[in-house]
Design a protein around this motif. Structure first.
Motif, PDB file in Angstrom:
ATOM      1  N   THR A  59      -5.840   5.865  -5.463  1.00 54.57           N
ATOM      2  CA  THR A  59      -5.560   6.768  -4.929  1.00 54.57           C
ATOM      3  C   THR A  59      -6.555   7.717  -5.211  1.00 54.57           C
ATOM      4  N   ASN A  60      -6.818   8.266  -3.797  1.00 55.92           N
ATOM      5  CA  ASN A  60      -8.066   9.859  -4.179  1.00 55.92           C
ATOM      6  C   ASN A  60      -6.934  10.963  -4.175  1.00 55.92           C
ATOM      7  N   LYS A  61      -5.170  10.649  -3.592  1.00 55.13           N
ATOM      8  CA  LYS A  61      -4.912  11.839  -3.685  1.00 55.13           C
ATOM      9  C   LYS A  61      -3.167  11.114  -4.189  1.00 55.13           C
ATOM     10  N   PRO A  62      -3.397  11.199  -5.473  1.00 54.89           N
ATOM     11  CA  PRO A  62      -1.966  10.851  -6.141  1.00 54.89           C
ATOM     12  C   PRO A  62      -0.321  11.827  -5.474  1.00 54.89           C
ATOM     13  N   GLY A  63       0.552  11.390  -5.128  1.00 52.59           N
ATOM     14  CA  GLY A  63       1.245  11.781  -4.619  1.00 52.59           C
ATOM     15  C   GLY A  63       1.664  12.101  -3.446  1.00 52.59           C
ATOM     16  N   ALA A  64       0.884  11.839  -2.823  1.00 61.19           N
ATOM     17  CA  ALA A  64       0.647  11.288  -0.904  1.00 61.19           C
ATOM     18  C   ALA A  64       1.908  10.719  -0.478  1.00 61.19           C
ATOM     19  N   GLU A  65       3.129  10.855   0.518  1.00 60.82           N
ATOM     20  CA  GLU A  65       3.741   9.888   1.130  1.00 60.82           C
ATOM     21  C   GLU A  65       2.992   9.111   2.634  1.00 60.82           C
ATOM     22  N   HIS A  66       2.382   9.426   2.822  1.00 64.48           N
ATOM     23  CA  HIS A  66       0.724   9.111   3.600  1.00 64.48           C
ATOM     24  C   HIS A  66      -0.579   8.868   3.526  1.00 64.48           C
ATOM     25  N   PHE A  67      -1.395   8.034   4.017  1.00 60.41           N
ATOM     26  CA  PHE A  67      -2.059   7.765   4.300  1.00 60.41           C
ATOM     27  C   PHE A  67      -3.623   7.714   5.541  1.00 60.41           C
ATOM     28  N   ASP A  68      -4.907   8.312   5.189  1.00 61.66           N
ATOM     29  CA  ASP A  68      -5.193   7.698   6.578  1.00 61.66           C
ATOM     30  C   ASP A  68      -5.736   6.528   6.705  1.00 61.66           C
ATOM     31  N   ILE A  69      -5.802   6.045   5.391  1.00 60.70           N
ATOM     32  CA  ILE A  69      -5.736   4.506   5.079  1.00 60.70           C
ATOM     33  C   ILE A  69      -5.659   3.519   3.855  1.00 60.70           C
ATOM     34  N   MET A  70      -5.697   2.627   4.571  1.00 62.63           N
ATOM     35  CA  MET A  70      -5.501   1.374   3.701  1.00 62.63           C
ATOM     36  C   MET A  70      -6.651   0.390   3.499  1.00 62.63           C
ATOM     37  N   LEU A  71      -7.140  -0.156   2.070  1.00 58.60           N
ATOM     38  CA  LEU A  71      -8.213  -0.526   1.851  1.00 58.60           C
ATOM     39  C   LEU A  71      -7.328  -1.605   0.438  1.00 58.60           C
ATOM     40  N   SER A 139      -0.432 -16.876  -0.214  1.00 56.96           N
ATOM     41  CA  SER A 139       0.084 -16.600   0.316  1.00 56.96           C
ATOM     42  C   SER A 139       0.857 -15.337   0.387  1.00 56.96           C
ATOM     43  N   SER A 140       0.270 -14.304  -0.943  1.00 55.37           N
ATOM     44  CA  SER A 140       1.453 -13.169  -1.651  1.00 55.37           C
ATOM     45  C   SER A 140       2.821 -13.791  -1.687  1.00 55.37           C
ATOM     46  N   PRO A 141       3.238 -14.375  -2.085  1.00 55.66           N
ATOM     47  CA  PRO A 141       4.912 -14.658  -2.314  1.00 55.66           C
ATOM     48  C   PRO A 141       5.941 -12.927  -2.875  1.00 55.66           C
ATOM     49  N   ALA A 142       4.987 -12.510  -3.548  1.00 55.31           N
ATOM     50  CA  ALA A 142       5.512 -11.575  -5.312  1.00 55.31           C
ATOM     51  C   ALA A 142       4.419 -10.293  -4.536  1.00 55.31           C
ATOM     52  N   SER A 143       3.607 -10.053  -3.502  1.00 56.72           N
ATOM     53  CA  SER A 143       3.002  -8.780  -3.229  1.00 56.72           C
ATOM     54  C   SER A 143       3.350  -8.510  -1.372  1.00 56.72           C
ATOM     55  N   ARG A 144       3.676  -9.045  -0.899  1.00 55.90           N
ATOM     56  CA  ARG A 144       3.851  -9.693   0.051  1.00 55.90           C
ATOM     57  C   ARG A 144       4.888  -7.760   1.040  1.00 55.90           C
ATOM     58  N   GLY A 145       5.999  -7.979   0.074  1.00 55.10           N
ATOM     59  CA  GLY A 145       6.408  -6.911   0.289  1.00 55.10           C
ATOM     60  C   GLY A 145       5.848  -5.193  -0.356  1.00 55.10           C
ATOM     61  N   TRP A 146       5.258  -5.553  -0.684  1.00 54.41           N
ATOM     62  CA  TRP A 146       4.497  -4.590  -2.065  1.00 54.41           C
ATOM     63  C   TRP A 146       3.277  -4.082  -0.771  1.00 54.41           C
ATOM     64  N   LEU A 147       2.817  -5.013  -0.531  1.00 52.32           N
ATOM     65  CA  LEU A 147       1.927  -4.660   0.719  1.00 52.32           C
ATOM     66  C   LEU A 147       1.960  -4.012   1.960  1.00 52.32           C
ATOM     67  N   GLN A 148       3.212  -4.359   2.713  1.00 52.08           N
ATOM     68  CA  GLN A 148       3.987  -4.451   3.983  1.00 52.08           C
ATOM     69  C   GLN A 148       4.507  -2.428   3.664  1.00 52.08           C
ATOM     70  N   GLU A 149       5.156  -2.383   2.507  1.00 49.53           N
ATOM     71  CA  GLU A 149       5.442  -1.069   2.674  1.00 49.53           C
ATOM     72  C   GLU A 149       4.474   0.499   2.560  1.00 49.53           C
ATOM     73  N   MET A 150       4.117   0.084   2.017  1.00 50.52           N
ATOM     74  CA  MET A 150       2.784   0.449   2.455  1.00 50.52           C
ATOM     75  C   MET A 150       2.227   0.669   2.915  1.00 50.52           C
ATOM     76  N   ALA A 151       1.564  -0.628   3.519  1.00 50.88           N
ATOM     77  CA  ALA A 151       0.889  -0.770   5.319  1.00 50.88           C
ATOM     78  C   ALA A 151       1.782   0.409   6.301  1.00 50.88           C
ATOM     79  N   LYS A 152       3.091   0.351   6.100  1.00 57.43           N
ATOM     80  CA  LYS A 152       4.144   1.457   6.870  1.00 57.43           C
ATOM     81  C   LYS A 152       3.642   2.974   6.698  1.00 57.43           C
ATOM     82  N   LYS A 153       3.431   3.263   5.736  1.00 56.09           N
ATOM     83  CA  LYS A 153       2.602   4.493   5.311  1.00 56.09           C
ATOM     84  C   LYS A 153       0.924   4.976   5.752  1.00 56.09           C
ATOM     85  N   CYS A 154       0.292   3.525   6.253  1.00 56.39           N
ATOM     86  CA  CYS A 154      -0.762   4.716   6.795  1.00 56.39           C
ATOM     87  C   CYS A 154      -1.666   4.087   7.946  1.00 56.39           C
ATOM     88  N   ASP A 155      -2.551   5.330   8.355  1.00 56.74           N
ATOM     89  CA  ASP A 155      -2.613   4.601   9.659  1.00 56.74           C
ATOM     90  C   ASP A 155      -3.865   3.864  10.005  1.00 56.74           C
TER      91      ASP A 155
END
Length: 370
Positions: A59-71, A139-155
């Motif tokens: 990330t370009n903004k370490p410590g951010a709790e919300h993100f404009d975009i997820m890649l 099918s991302s068994p180990a990472s899907r939870g992480w991805l979804q938690e991150m996605a919740k923080k992204c617009d």
């Protein structure tokens, strides 16, 4: 930019990094972490458990709790160890080749260069989350939870799987479910007393014909495919056990729920006198529908492409990706944002070099428009 891009792509293609090769996937993660650090991003390896390689969060903004975009893109491939040495990265006739060169290494590297080319004022203004996961091909068994938690923080989110061979991006993906249906009949000798047997194969065949009628390709876009059937032991025995597996696809999760209910109800019926039937859904992946919110992102990308001198074209896909899992938490997402390519999961896999710069610069433009 193109020469540098191809060398970076070579560095991650010429490594064995099948989903279960923990060390290989982690090495790719380390390379990408270093790349992001070289452009001033904060980057870290993400430990998702002992069964998979490390992921990357940058990330370009370490410590951010919300993100404009997820890649997002994935670091793993489907290929066995030894494949990188057997088929090393190659550039020939305007295409690249090598294991995973298109799926998904081209997109992983493309998003990095899109950020490398981005304007300073956009990087100062926006908070960007880059999430590279290690296990999409299983099918991302180990990472899907992480991805979804991150996605919740992204617009919004862009997934950098390859575009279609003709350059089309993906505005929707179907959801998927897999059902396993077992039929328990009564064995008997096929010559001496076949009348005492109850064939599980015949029951499975009857069920397969009927469940296939739930398919509605022209209407709802629902598909039902009996993909495997395994039963019997030898030809001269009435088969006791048969198992079928069914792949279903749907455009939205409501249609999937209705389809699941229909299959479960069918399994309760009698498919052969004296034959017992047991059905269970063994996996499910949510749909990535095209919505009003995701259409706003489509329009932004259309404008970004226009500013780069080409028209973005879109397609609805029947296959799934991590974009499905991101969509499941309500984050608007599009896919196929990487360079164009085809023949994924095979030794004929290729990526179109002529689409590299335009896709990276498209991302830079998107950042200027959001």
């Amino acid at each position: 930019m193109l020469e540098s891009y191809l060398e970076t792509l070579r560095s991650v293609v010429d490594l064995d990094c099948g989903s279960h090769n923990v060390a290989g996937v982690t090495r790719v993660a380390e390379i990408m972490k270093a790349n992001y650090e070289s452009i001033g991003f904060h980057a870290e390896l993400v430990d998702l458990g002992p069964t998979v390689g490390k992921g990357v969060f940058a990330t370009n903004k370490p410590g951010a709790e919300h993100f404009d975009i997820m890649l997002n893109g994935h670091l793993d491939t489907v290929f066995p160890d030894g494949e990188a040495a057997k088929r090393p990265f190659k550039v020939e006739n305007g295409r690249t080749s090598g294991p995973g060169n298109a799926d998904c290494k081209a997109g992983v590297v493309s998003m990095f260069y899109g950020l490398k080319l981005a304007r300073k004022e956009d990087l100062d203004r926006l908070a960007i989350a880059v999430c590279l996961n290690p296990d999409e091909e299983i099918s991302s068994p180990a990472s899907r939870g992480w991805l979804q938690e991150m996605a919740k923080k992204c617009d919004r989110a862009m997934v950098f799987e390859c575009a279609r061979a003709n350059g089309e991006l993906i505005k929707s993906r179907k959801g998927r479910a897999v059902w396993e249906v077992k039929f328990h009949g009564v064995p008997a000798h096929a010559g001496n007393n076949p009348q005492d047997g109850r064939s599980s194969i015949l029951a499975a065949a009857r069920f397969s014909l009927e469940v296939s009628k739930l398919q509605d390709l022209e209407g709802k876009g629902v598909s039902v495919t009996v993909g495997t059937i395994q039963g019997g032991t030898v030809p001269n025995t009435v088969p006791e056990w048969t198992t079928i597996r069914i792949d279903t696809r749907r455009r939205n999760d409501q249609d999937g729920e209705e389809l699941d209910a229909a299959i479960a109800e069918m399994a309760k019926q009698c498919w052969g006198e004296g034959v017992e039937t047991e059905a269970k859904r063994v996996s499910i992946s949510p749909a990535m529908p095209h919505t009003g919110e995701s259409d706003k992102l489509v329009q932004i990308i259309n404008e970004a492409a226009r500013l780069e001198g080409y028209d973005a074209r879109w397609v609805d896909s029947g296959g799934g990706s991590d974009a499905n899992r991101i969509a499941a938490v309500g984050t608007p997402v599009v896919d196929g944002c990487g360079p164009a390519g085809a023949c994924f999961h095979s030794d004929k896999e290729w990526m179109d070099i002529s689409t590299v710069e335009s896709r990276s610069r498209m991302l830079s433009r998107v950042l200027s428009l959001i």
